[in-house]
Design an enzyme around this catalytic site. Structure first.
Site, PDB file in Angstrom:
ATOM      1  N   HIS A 154     131.524  58.061  67.731  1.00 44.76           N
ATOM      2  CA  HIS A 154     133.070  57.711  68.123  1.00 44.76           C
ATOM      3  C   HIS A 154     133.157  58.591  69.509  1.00 44.76           C
ATOM      4  O   HIS A 154     133.014  59.615  69.549  1.00 44.76           O
ATOM      5  CB  HIS A 154     133.882  58.286  67.199  1.00 44.76           C
ATOM      6  CG  HIS A 154     135.438  57.680  67.420  1.00 44.76           C
ATOM      7  ND1 HIS A 154     135.561  56.642  67.289  1.00 44.76           N
ATOM      8  CD2 HIS A 154     136.359  58.483  68.004  1.00 44.76           C
ATOM      9  CE1 HIS A 154     137.015  56.528  67.795  1.00 44.76           C
ATOM     10  NE2 HIS A 154     137.671  57.697  68.278  1.00 44.76           N
ATOM     11  N   LEU A 193     134.439  47.246  59.892  1.00 40.91           N
ATOM     12  CA  LEU A 193     134.455  48.031  58.828  1.00 40.91           C
ATOM     13  C   LEU A 193     133.334  47.994  57.844  1.00 40.91           C
ATOM     14  O   LEU A 193     133.143  46.786  57.420  1.00 40.91           O
ATOM     15  CB  LEU A 193     135.687  48.186  58.004  1.00 40.91           C
ATOM     16  CG  LEU A 193     136.084  49.406  56.980  1.00 40.91           C
ATOM     17  CD1 LEU A 193     136.324  50.671  57.778  1.00 40.91           C
ATOM     18  CD2 LEU A 193     137.551  49.160  56.293  1.00 40.91           C
ATOM     19  N   ILE A 194     132.628  49.045  57.406  1.00 42.74           N
ATOM     20  CA  ILE A 194     131.494  49.123  56.660  1.00 42.74           C
ATOM     21  C   ILE A 194     131.853  48.646  55.113  1.00 42.74           C
ATOM     22  O   ILE A 194     132.609  49.382  54.619  1.00 42.74           O
ATOM     23  CB  ILE A 194     130.479  50.299  56.879  1.00 42.74           C
ATOM     24  CG1 ILE A 194     130.126  50.413  58.330  1.00 42.74           C
ATOM     25  CG2 ILE A 194     129.437  50.079  55.785  1.00 42.74           C
ATOM     26  CD1 ILE A 194     129.215  49.098  58.651  1.00 42.74           C
ATOM     27  N   GLY A 219     125.721  47.463  74.181  1.00 48.32           N
ATOM     28  CA  GLY A 219     124.482  48.360  73.643  1.00 48.32           C
ATOM     29  C   GLY A 219     123.770  49.379  74.457  1.00 48.32           C
ATOM     30  O   GLY A 219     122.863  49.464  74.497  1.00 48.32           O
ATOM     31  N   SER A 220     124.592  49.965  75.170  1.00 51.27           N
ATOM     32  CA  SER A 220     123.954  50.965  76.347  1.00 51.27           C
ATOM     33  C   SER A 220     123.502  52.190  75.166  1.00 51.27           C
ATOM     34  O   SER A 220     122.415  52.892  75.493  1.00 51.27           O
ATOM     35  CB  SER A 220     124.979  51.520  77.183  1.00 51.27           C
ATOM     36  OG  SER A 220     126.012  52.502  76.742  1.00 51.27           O
ATOM     37  N   ASN A 221     124.142  52.542  74.133  1.00 52.46           N
ATOM     38  CA  ASN A 221     123.880  53.620  73.223  1.00 52.46           C
ATOM     39  C   ASN A 221     122.645  52.947  72.452  1.00 52.46           C
ATOM     40  O   ASN A 221     121.551  53.605  72.128  1.00 52.46           O
ATOM     41  CB  ASN A 221     124.705  53.836  71.917  1.00 52.46           C
ATOM     42  CG  ASN A 221     125.959  54.874  72.767  1.00 52.46           C
ATOM     43  OD1 ASN A 221     125.656  56.250  72.868  1.00 52.46           O
ATOM     44  ND2 ASN A 221     126.982  54.388  72.946  1.00 52.46           N
ATOM     45  N   ASN A 245     127.754  56.903  62.600  1.00 53.43           N
ATOM     46  CA  ASN A 245     128.601  56.284  63.766  1.00 53.43           C
ATOM     47  C   ASN A 245     128.768  57.267  64.788  1.00 53.43           C
ATOM     48  O   ASN A 245     128.688  58.385  64.431  1.00 53.43           O
ATOM     49  CB  ASN A 245     129.911  55.883  63.064  1.00 53.43           C
ATOM     50  CG  ASN A 245     130.565  55.034  64.084  1.00 53.43           C
ATOM     51  OD1 ASN A 245     130.307  54.155  64.812  1.00 53.43           O
ATOM     52  ND2 ASN A 245     131.950  55.508  64.140  1.00 53.43           N
ATOM     53  N   GLU A 268     127.184  60.790  74.851  1.00 54.88           N
ATOM     54  CA  GLU A 268     126.758  59.945  73.965  1.00 54.88           C
ATOM     55  C   GLU A 268     125.207  59.461  73.990  1.00 54.88           C
ATOM     56  O   GLU A 268     124.328  59.609  73.142  1.00 54.88           O
ATOM     57  CB  GLU A 268     127.458  58.334  73.833  1.00 54.88           C
ATOM     58  CG  GLU A 268     128.861  58.707  73.796  1.00 54.88           C
ATOM     59  CD  GLU A 268     129.363  57.234  73.474  1.00 54.88           C
ATOM     60  OE1 GLU A 268     129.138  56.291  72.561  1.00 54.88           O
ATOM     61  OE2 GLU A 268     130.716  56.904  74.011  1.00 54.88           O
ATOM     62  N   ASP A 293     136.278  56.206  60.759  1.00 56.30           N
ATOM     63  CA  ASP A 293     136.209  57.386  61.366  1.00 56.30           C
ATOM     64  C   ASP A 293     136.726  58.468  60.713  1.00 56.30           C
ATOM     65  O   ASP A 293     136.984  59.510  61.293  1.00 56.30           O
ATOM     66  CB  ASP A 293     137.309  57.534  62.584  1.00 56.30           C
ATOM     67  CG  ASP A 293     136.870  56.243  63.684  1.00 56.30           C
ATOM     68  OD1 ASP A 293     135.637  55.943  63.921  1.00 56.30           O
ATOM     69  OD2 ASP A 293     137.792  55.637  64.313  1.00 56.30           O
TER      70      ASP A 293
HETATM   71  C1  GRF Z   1     130.687  53.841  72.732  1.00 53.78           C
HETATM   72  O1  GRF Z   1     131.706  54.443  73.545  1.00 53.78           O
HETATM   73  C2  GRF Z   1     130.705  54.274  71.114  1.00 53.78           C
HETATM   74  O2  GRF Z   1     131.041  55.654  71.081  1.00 53.78           O
HETATM   75  C3  GRF Z   1     131.769  53.400  70.800  1.00 53.78           C
HETATM   76  O3  GRF Z   1     131.398  51.991  71.193  1.00 53.78           O
HETATM   77  C4  GRF Z   1     130.877  52.388  72.552  1.00 53.78           C
HETATM   78  C5  GRF Z   1     129.641  51.477  72.684  1.00 53.78           C
HETATM   79  O4  GRF Z   1     129.082  51.440  73.902  1.00 53.78           O
HETATM   80  N1  GRF Z   1     131.652  53.346  69.115  1.00 53.78           N
HETATM   81  P1  GRF Z   1     127.680  50.725  74.103  1.00 53.78           P
HETATM   82  O5  GRF Z   1     127.736  49.269  73.680  1.00 53.78           O
HETATM   83  O6  GRF Z   1     126.688  51.439  73.443  1.00 53.78           O
HETATM   84  O7  GRF Z   1     127.407  50.704  75.427  1.00 53.78           O
END
Ligand code: GRF
Length: 189
Positions: free
Chosen positions: A104, A87-88, A12-14, A102, A174, A145
């Protein structure tokens, strides 16, 4: 007030970069974090930031009744997939038309589709000797995707970059651009 749900399967870094971005904006709130894995690191961010969290099983996710009830109760306007591996299902796409996005970690349509996630992507990019990689933020449809692109950003690659270094460069993009893209989308909702 617009409310976001983040769906994530991993660390969950994003999710964290999105939560922190909107902490400073009164008009948007991360209202829910959903994961398919009860051990996912992303759920710790929910605890740290006092955000509602849900762990969902495959049957409930496919069936939809429980999930739609939760999303309605939490008044969710936009669903953000940040490393969510399932998949959603079509019912969710029709309840949230153009309201599921999403990210990617590659320049789609290259390096997309089932099985193309995480280090698999960066290894494939390295093996193909690509001179650039990047991110694609896109709407979600029934296929992995393939939804309409919202934003792509690229970064140059050095021939000496390892797959891990490529991943780091892409992750920096990201964290920088996903929150901004979400903010812009919410303005148009
Ligand atoms: C990210 O690289 C995102 O692009 C992909 O999954 C990864 C998730 O990383 N869909 P994080 O859990 O947000 O660190």
């Amino acid at each position: 007030m617009k409310r976001i749900a983040i769906f994530a399967s991993g660390r969950g870094s994003n999710a964290l970069s999105i939560i922190q971005h909107f902490e400073e904006r009164a008009e948007v709130e991360v209202g829910l974090i959903l994961s398919n894995k009860k051990s996912a690191g992303v759920l710790n961010h929910a605890d740290d930031y006092d955000i509602a969290k849900v762990v969902i099983g495959k049957e409930d996710f496919k069936d939809g009744k429980r999930l739609l009830h939760i999303l309605k109760t939490e008044k969710i306007d936009l669903i953000v997939l940040a490393g969510f591996l399932w998949l959603i299902p079509p019912y969710l796409i029709s309840h949230y038309p153009n309201k599921i996005v999403n990210i990617h970690p590659a320049l789609l349509p290259k390096y997309g589709g089932k099985g193309m996630y995480g280090h698999h992507i960066h290894k494939a990019v390295k093996a193909a000797c690509e001179t650039e990689s990047g991110i694609t933020i896109h709407f979600v449809n029934e296929r992995y995707d393939e939804g309409r692109h919202i934003l792509q950003m690229s970064c140059p690659l050095d021939p000496t970059d390892s797959a891990e270094q490529i991943g780091k460069k892409v992750l920096a993009l990201e964290h920088k651009y996903f929150p901004i893209a979400i903010e812009q989308l919410l303005e148009d909702l």
